[in-house]
Design a protein around this motif. Sequence first.
Motif, PDB file in Angstrom:
ATOM      1  N   PRO A  45       0.820  -1.209   0.000  1.00 21.53           N
ATOM      2  CA  PRO A  45       0.000   0.000   0.000  1.00 21.53           C
ATOM      3  C   PRO A  45       0.860   1.267   0.000  1.00 21.53           C
ATOM      4  O   PRO A  45       2.029   1.261   0.418  1.00 21.53           O
ATOM      5  N   PHE A  46       0.278   2.364  -0.447  1.00 22.17           N
ATOM      6  CA  PHE A  46       1.006   3.630  -0.628  1.00 22.17           C
ATOM      7  C   PHE A  46       1.729   4.073   0.640  1.00 22.17           C
ATOM      8  O   PHE A  46       2.836   4.631   0.573  1.00 22.17           O
ATOM      9  N   ALA A  47       1.159   3.828   1.805  1.00 25.26           N
ATOM     10  CA  ALA A  47       1.748   4.303   3.060  1.00 25.26           C
ATOM     11  C   ALA A  47       3.131   3.723   3.315  1.00 25.26           C
ATOM     12  O   ALA A  47       3.911   4.295   4.097  1.00 25.26           O
ATOM     13  N   ASN A  48       3.466   2.613   2.671  1.00 22.74           N
ATOM     14  CA  ASN A  48       4.751   1.961   2.935  1.00 22.74           C
ATOM     15  C   ASN A  48       5.775   2.155   1.830  1.00 22.74           C
ATOM     16  O   ASN A  48       6.897   1.670   1.943  1.00 22.74           O
ATOM     17  N   VAL A  49       5.399   2.879   0.765  1.00 23.86           N
ATOM     18  CA  VAL A  49       6.294   2.992  -0.375  1.00 23.86           C
ATOM     19  C   VAL A  49       7.545   3.817  -0.039  1.00 23.86           C
ATOM     20  O   VAL A  49       8.568   3.705  -0.719  1.00 23.86           O
ATOM     21  N   LYS A  50       7.486   4.594   1.024  1.00 21.02           N
ATOM     22  CA  LYS A  50       8.639   5.430   1.396  1.00 21.02           C
ATOM     23  C   LYS A  50       9.887   4.617   1.695  1.00 21.02           C
ATOM     24  O   LYS A  50      11.005   5.154   1.711  1.00 21.02           O
ATOM     25  N   TRP A  51       9.737   3.328   1.958  1.00 23.38           N
ATOM     26  CA  TRP A  51      10.901   2.505   2.292  1.00 23.38           C
ATOM     27  C   TRP A  51      11.559   1.884   1.062  1.00 23.38           C
ATOM     28  O   TRP A  51      12.609   1.263   1.185  1.00 23.38           O
ATOM     29  N   PHE A  52      10.958   2.053  -0.116  1.00 28.42           N
ATOM     30  CA  PHE A  52      11.399   1.303  -1.293  1.00 28.42           C
ATOM     31  C   PHE A  52      12.116   2.179  -2.314  1.00 28.42           C
ATOM     32  O   PHE A  52      11.742   3.341  -2.541  1.00 28.42           O
ATOM     33  N   ARG A  53      13.125   1.596  -2.934  1.00 34.27           N
ATOM     34  CA  ARG A  53      13.722   2.229  -4.100  1.00 34.27           C
ATOM     35  C   ARG A  53      12.727   2.109  -5.259  1.00 34.27           C
ATOM     36  O   ARG A  53      12.065   1.083  -5.421  1.00 34.27           O
TER      37      ARG A  53
END
Length: 494
Positions: free
Chosen positions: A416-424
């Motif tokens: 989900p969008f809320a967790n995308v901050k951790w991904f390249r």
Amino acid sequence: MTQTSITAEPLAPPTAPEGGLTVDSLMIGKRIRQLRTERGMTLDDLGAAIGRAASQVSVLENGKREPRLSDLQTLAKALGVGLDVLLATEAPSKRAALEIALERAQRGPLYSTLGLPVLPVRKTLSDEAIETILGLHSELDRLHRQRAATPEEARRANGELRQQMRRQNNYFPELEKAAGTLLAAVGHTGGPLSQRVASDLASHLGFSLHYVNDLPASTRSVTDLKNGRIYLKMTEGGDPRTALLQALAGHVLGLREPVDYGDFLRQRVETNYLAAALMVPEAGAVDFLTRAKNARELSVEDLRDTFAVSYETAAHRFTNLATEHLGIPVHFLKVHESGTISKAYENDSAAFPTDALGAVEGQMVCRKWSARQVFDVDDRFSPYHQYTDKPAGTYWCTSSIQSSDQGSFSVSVGTPFANVKWFRGRDTRHRQVSSCPDPECCRKPPQDLSTKWADFSLPSARLQSSLLAAVPTGSFTGIDQTEVYAFLEAHEPA
């Protein structure tokens, strides 16, 4: 209950004796018996009239021998009827029709698999009893054919297994512990698992490795528990460690012939999980992923390269560990180039397409999801990233194409969008809007194309195969045991 028609066609086509006449031995036998009894003749009387022993007449009446044309002509003369009377296609009576149907049922392949004794058709067996038996046989046959065409049992079992995996975040602590114990026993402290260490695992468990060219076609490996040998295909493609580690995993888990579809699917999941946990050990992988998360550089590609495994194995291991150790809900998709789902897992409420039983395998993925968009990208070396606005929210996915003998597949991991901050790859500009399962999203062709081509197209469907398609009767695995036993016999050491 569905009642069997008493005029059902024979299980095997009638034979054609000399003269081109088609005969149904059961039907003719009943007609001979009826005509004989109507005339008050015994078996001995009719036998004497045609120059045959009474036992031979009995065999004909029971439909156990195909009569020759000359026999039929002699019988017709002895009974005082024309040849056409003996060859009539309708049963001589309702009772005869019931007896014929029961005989055919008992001679069929379904009855033989039930392990039941043959039920003699005697006068004391009432019509109602025969009708009941035929009704039960018909229902069994219907269920058997239904499951062969649409393997309901397998799909239900698969749906239940996916729910279990979802409840525990696709994390199996007992299998992680077993992998850690095995790796410690051979002194593997971290990094990629080499072919040598994989061989050391086999030796530690008491097996020698033998690479052969004549491995049974239905197997990836054969384990000889009697002589402590594991046979592997000499020309096996892909990662040479995979088949070996799966064989070792099956031994460690104490797996035996599965008793049903649920057991078969569970064994596959546990075997694949343990093999992957040996190639990508939990401790090293969690340490690597934790550092990547802190740097906001999580990447399936990096996990793949660090542990020297396939992209699919890395994606699987990411789903095993991401929620349990990183607190990140995820979903996984393996999609054939035709658009159908091969494998799927989610604990992030990604709405996969399902059938009436809740199964996702074989279902078509929305054209706008990254799992299908990636097939339109020219650069198949670099990972493809995409945001997809779905009815349940916005999801980010990373997808990659893998080739196989069955065609190309996309392997996708999303969150989900809320967790995308951790991904390249979070800065991608690729974005799609999907309203599936609304058919207006992508299932219906554009109106202008429909108007132009609806009456002028006739495509031929390409039949799809699937793990959950029907497997050979008597085997949930599809393995030819005769070939396996013959193989082991041929290779047994002196």
